[in-house]
Design a protein around this motif. Structure first.
Motif, PDB file in Angstrom:
ATOM      1  N   GLU A  52     -11.883  35.601 -22.776  1.00  0.00           N
ATOM      2  CA  GLU A  52     -12.518  34.464 -22.111  1.00  0.00           C
ATOM      3  C   GLU A  52     -11.591  33.952 -21.025  1.00  0.00           C
ATOM      4  N   VAL A  53     -12.124  33.793 -19.825  1.00  0.00           N
ATOM      5  CA  VAL A  53     -11.347  33.282 -18.704  1.00  0.00           C
ATOM      6  C   VAL A  53     -11.688  31.817 -18.484  1.00  0.00           C
ATOM      7  N   VAL A  54     -10.661  30.985 -18.362  1.00  0.00           N
ATOM      8  CA  VAL A  54     -10.848  29.582 -18.005  1.00  0.00           C
ATOM      9  C   VAL A  54     -10.210  29.360 -16.637  1.00  0.00           C
ATOM     10  N   THR A  55     -10.707  28.372 -15.922  1.00  0.00           N
ATOM     11  CA  THR A  55     -10.192  28.096 -14.584  1.00  0.00           C
ATOM     12  C   THR A  55      -8.769  27.552 -14.658  1.00  0.00           C
ATOM     13  N   LEU A  56      -7.871  28.152 -13.907  1.00  0.00           N
ATOM     14  CA  LEU A  56      -6.484  27.706 -13.895  1.00  0.00           C
ATOM     15  C   LEU A  56      -6.368  26.339 -13.227  1.00  0.00           C
ATOM     16  N   ASP A  57      -5.705  25.430 -13.914  1.00  0.00           N
ATOM     17  CA  ASP A  57      -5.335  24.137 -13.345  1.00  0.00           C
ATOM     18  C   ASP A  57      -3.838  23.988 -13.557  1.00  0.00           C
ATOM     19  N   ILE A  58      -3.073  24.080 -12.479  1.00  0.00           N
ATOM     20  CA  ILE A  58      -1.623  24.090 -12.580  1.00  0.00           C
ATOM     21  C   ILE A  58      -1.096  22.816 -13.230  1.00  0.00           C
ATOM     22  N   ASP A  59      -1.841  21.734 -13.142  1.00  0.00           N
ATOM     23  CA  ASP A  59      -1.387  20.456 -13.690  1.00  0.00           C
ATOM     24  C   ASP A  59      -1.551  20.364 -15.200  1.00  0.00           C
ATOM     25  N   THR A  60      -2.398  21.201 -15.792  1.00  0.00           N
ATOM     26  CA  THR A  60      -2.640  21.134 -17.239  1.00  0.00           C
ATOM     27  C   THR A  60      -2.262  22.410 -17.973  1.00  0.00           C
ATOM     28  N   VAL A  61      -1.786  23.425 -17.267  1.00  0.00           N
ATOM     29  CA  VAL A  61      -1.583  24.729 -17.898  1.00  0.00           C
ATOM     30  C   VAL A  61      -0.519  24.678 -18.986  1.00  0.00           C
ATOM     31  N   THR A  62       0.545  23.909 -18.796  1.00  0.00           N
ATOM     32  CA  THR A  62       1.575  23.811 -19.840  1.00  0.00           C
ATOM     33  C   THR A  62       0.984  23.218 -21.112  1.00  0.00           C
ATOM     34  N   ARG A  63       0.249  22.131 -20.971  1.00  0.00           N
ATOM     35  CA  ARG A  63      -0.384  21.503 -22.133  1.00  0.00           C
ATOM     36  C   ARG A  63      -1.322  22.474 -22.831  1.00  0.00           C
ATOM     37  N   ASP A  64      -2.103  23.230 -22.060  1.00  0.00           N
ATOM     38  CA  ASP A  64      -3.067  24.153 -22.649  1.00  0.00           C
ATOM     39  C   ASP A  64      -2.374  25.294 -23.388  1.00  0.00           C
ATOM     40  N   ILE A  65      -1.230  25.748 -22.865  1.00  0.00           N
ATOM     41  CA  ILE A  65      -0.463  26.799 -23.533  1.00  0.00           C
ATOM     42  C   ILE A  65       0.150  26.271 -24.823  1.00  0.00           C
ATOM     43  N   VAL A  66       0.808  25.123 -24.737  1.00  0.00           N
ATOM     44  CA  VAL A  66       1.502  24.559 -25.895  1.00  0.00           C
ATOM     45  C   VAL A  66       0.520  24.231 -27.015  1.00  0.00           C
ATOM     46  N   SER A  67      -0.649  23.730 -26.662  1.00  0.00           N
ATOM     47  CA  SER A  67      -1.647  23.359 -27.676  1.00  0.00           C
ATOM     48  C   SER A  67      -2.317  24.575 -28.304  1.00  0.00           C
ATOM     49  N   GLY A  68      -2.164  25.744 -27.682  1.00  0.00           N
ATOM     50  CA  GLY A  68      -2.839  26.932 -28.182  1.00  0.00           C
ATOM     51  C   GLY A  68      -4.251  27.074 -27.666  1.00  0.00           C
ATOM     52  N   ASP A  69      -4.650  26.231 -26.723  1.00  0.00           N
ATOM     53  CA  ASP A  69      -6.001  26.301 -26.183  1.00  0.00           C
ATOM     54  C   ASP A  69      -6.198  27.580 -25.373  1.00  0.00           C
ATOM     55  N   ILE A  70      -5.122  28.076 -24.756  1.00  0.00           N
ATOM     56  CA  ILE A  70      -5.174  29.361 -24.060  1.00  0.00           C
ATOM     57  C   ILE A  70      -3.979  30.197 -24.505  1.00  0.00           C
ATOM     58  N   ASP A  71      -4.124  31.508 -24.429  1.00  0.00           N
ATOM     59  CA  ASP A  71      -3.045  32.421 -24.831  1.00  0.00           C
ATOM     60  C   ASP A  71      -2.088  32.722 -23.688  1.00  0.00           C
ATOM     61  N   ALA A  72      -2.580  32.664 -22.453  1.00  0.00           N
ATOM     62  CA  ALA A  72      -1.748  33.026 -21.309  1.00  0.00           C
ATOM     63  C   ALA A  72      -2.357  32.469 -20.035  1.00  0.00           C
ATOM     64  N   ALA A  73      -1.546  32.439 -18.991  1.00  0.00           N
ATOM     65  CA  ALA A  73      -2.013  32.037 -17.670  1.00  0.00           C
ATOM     66  C   ALA A  73      -1.263  32.862 -16.642  1.00  0.00           C
ATOM     67  N   ILE A  74      -1.903  33.107 -15.521  1.00  0.00           N
ATOM     68  CA  ILE A  74      -1.251  33.792 -14.400  1.00  0.00           C
ATOM     69  C   ILE A  74      -1.332  32.869 -13.196  1.00  0.00           C
ATOM     70  N   THR A  75      -0.166  32.518 -12.656  1.00  0.00           N
ATOM     71  CA  THR A  75      -0.100  31.524 -11.591  1.00  0.00           C
ATOM     72  C   THR A  75       0.946  31.908 -10.557  1.00  0.00           C
ATOM     73  N   SER A  76       0.728  31.475  -9.329  1.00  0.00           N
ATOM     74  CA  SER A  76       1.694  31.730  -8.260  1.00  0.00           C
ATOM     75  C   SER A  76       2.642  30.565  -8.042  1.00  0.00           C
ATOM     76  N   SER A  77       2.600  29.586  -8.912  1.00  0.00           N
ATOM     77  CA  SER A  77       3.571  28.501  -8.890  1.00  0.00           C
ATOM     78  C   SER A  77       4.222  28.403 -10.259  1.00  0.00           C
ATOM     79  N   PRO A  78       5.539  28.269 -10.325  1.00  0.00           N
ATOM     80  CA  PRO A  78       6.172  28.064 -11.627  1.00  0.00           C
ATOM     81  C   PRO A  78       5.732  26.740 -12.226  1.00  0.00           C
TER      82      PRO A  78
END
Length: 300
Positions: free
Chosen positions: A128-154
């Motif tokens: 399942e693909v969810v829309t990347l939001d650079i402002d929430t990606v850390t929270r989503d990873i830590v919470s387990g809501d997503i397994d991974a993200a691919i981003t061009s900004s650290p």
């Protein structure tokens, strides 16, 4: 929350919330739609709330459902992962559903390669693909809501991130614009209005690096800001704008007749494309396999 509630009911709730559709949730859970409906009736009685309201295309969560999802989605994801990861992970027999955050450019360019590499089309695995939001990606990873993200900004925060490959920036311009041996002229870059993807898409380097190197040429503020990369070629082709874009990514995509890709008139900034994941992902067999597959498929 009462301790006596069946965890399978909560799993159903999470899937319905994410899918926004009972049929899609049933397919993900590999149960019948009546079974999902029955689970929702029990959940509604338990929480004394409708939880989901029917719409023309599916269901919409209530405010109580939003609060509940925020409370349980992370723990449920970790629980389900640990249940499957407690045994040897076999991608050929697993029915694991992985969630990854991508931009629309990542969906178009990277997702097909990930799907082929994971064998998603011919196995029980689903993605399942969810829309990347650079402002929430850390929270989503830590919470387990997503397994991974691919981003061009650290990103910042307690997550793992590694560079998969490098890309650099060029310029989409109207196809009838004269160029200087494959480069856009400085005066044209200064003169033409610019369309740009917003920072939430994870390409803050467009604003930071490009405007720094092109100081005095590019404005810090674009004439129009959009949420999706795939809109840019059409804006350029039909409205006479220019747009700074990742070169290698756009060279693999179909650009409309009215636009073309040129080099910048100054040294092109580069961007590192990162794979972001949970710090403990290596301890989870299924997630580790998913991340290793992405690495081996996309890493330069």
């Amino acid at each position: 929350m009462a301790a006596s509630i069946d965890l399978n009911l909560l799993r159903t709730f999470v899937e319905v919330f994410r899918a926004g559709n009972l049929t899609a949730a049933a397919e993900s859970l590999r149960v019948s739609q009546p079974a999902v409906s029955h689970a929702l009736r029990r959940l509604r009685a338990h929480f004394d709330d409708p939880l989901f309201v029917r719409t023309g295309s599916g269901v919409r969560p209530t405010r109580r459902a939003h609060d509940l999802y925020a409370e349980i989605s992370g723990p449920m994801s970790h629980l389900l992962a640990s249940t499957e990861d407690g045994t040897r992970f076999d991608p050929d027999t697993s029915h694991r559903r992985f969630r990854i955050a991508l931009t629309d450019l990542g969906e178009a360019r990277l997702l097909p390669r990930i799907l082929v590499a994971t064998g998603a089309a011919g196995s029980g695995i689903s993605i399942e693909v969810v829309t990347l939001d650079i402002d929430t990606v850390t929270r989503d990873i830590v919470s387990g809501d997503i397994d991974a993200a691919i981003t061009s900004s650290p990103v910042s925060g307690p997550v793992d991130q590694e560079v998969l490959f490098q890309d650099r920036y060029g310029c989409l311009v109207p196809s009838d614009l004269d160029d200087d041996d494959g480069r856009i002229r400085v005066e044209d870059l200064r003169r033409l209005p610019e369309a740009r993807v917003g920072a939430s898409a994870g390409h803050r380097a467009i604003t930071d690096a490009v405007t720094t190197i092109g100081a005095g040429v590019l404005s810090p503020v674009a004439h129009v800001e959009v949420t999706r990369f795939t809109a840019l070629p059409w804006i350029v082709a039909h409205c006479g704008f220019v747009a700074i874009v990742p070169v290698d990514a756009f060279r693999t995509l179909t650009v409309p007749t009215g636009a073309k890709l040129l080099e910048l008139p100054f040294p092109s900034p580069t961007t590192s494309v990162h794979l972001v994941s949970h710090q403990d992902a290596g301890a989870a067999t299924a997630t580790a396999w998913f991340l290793d597959t992405i690495r081996s498929t996309l890493a330069a």
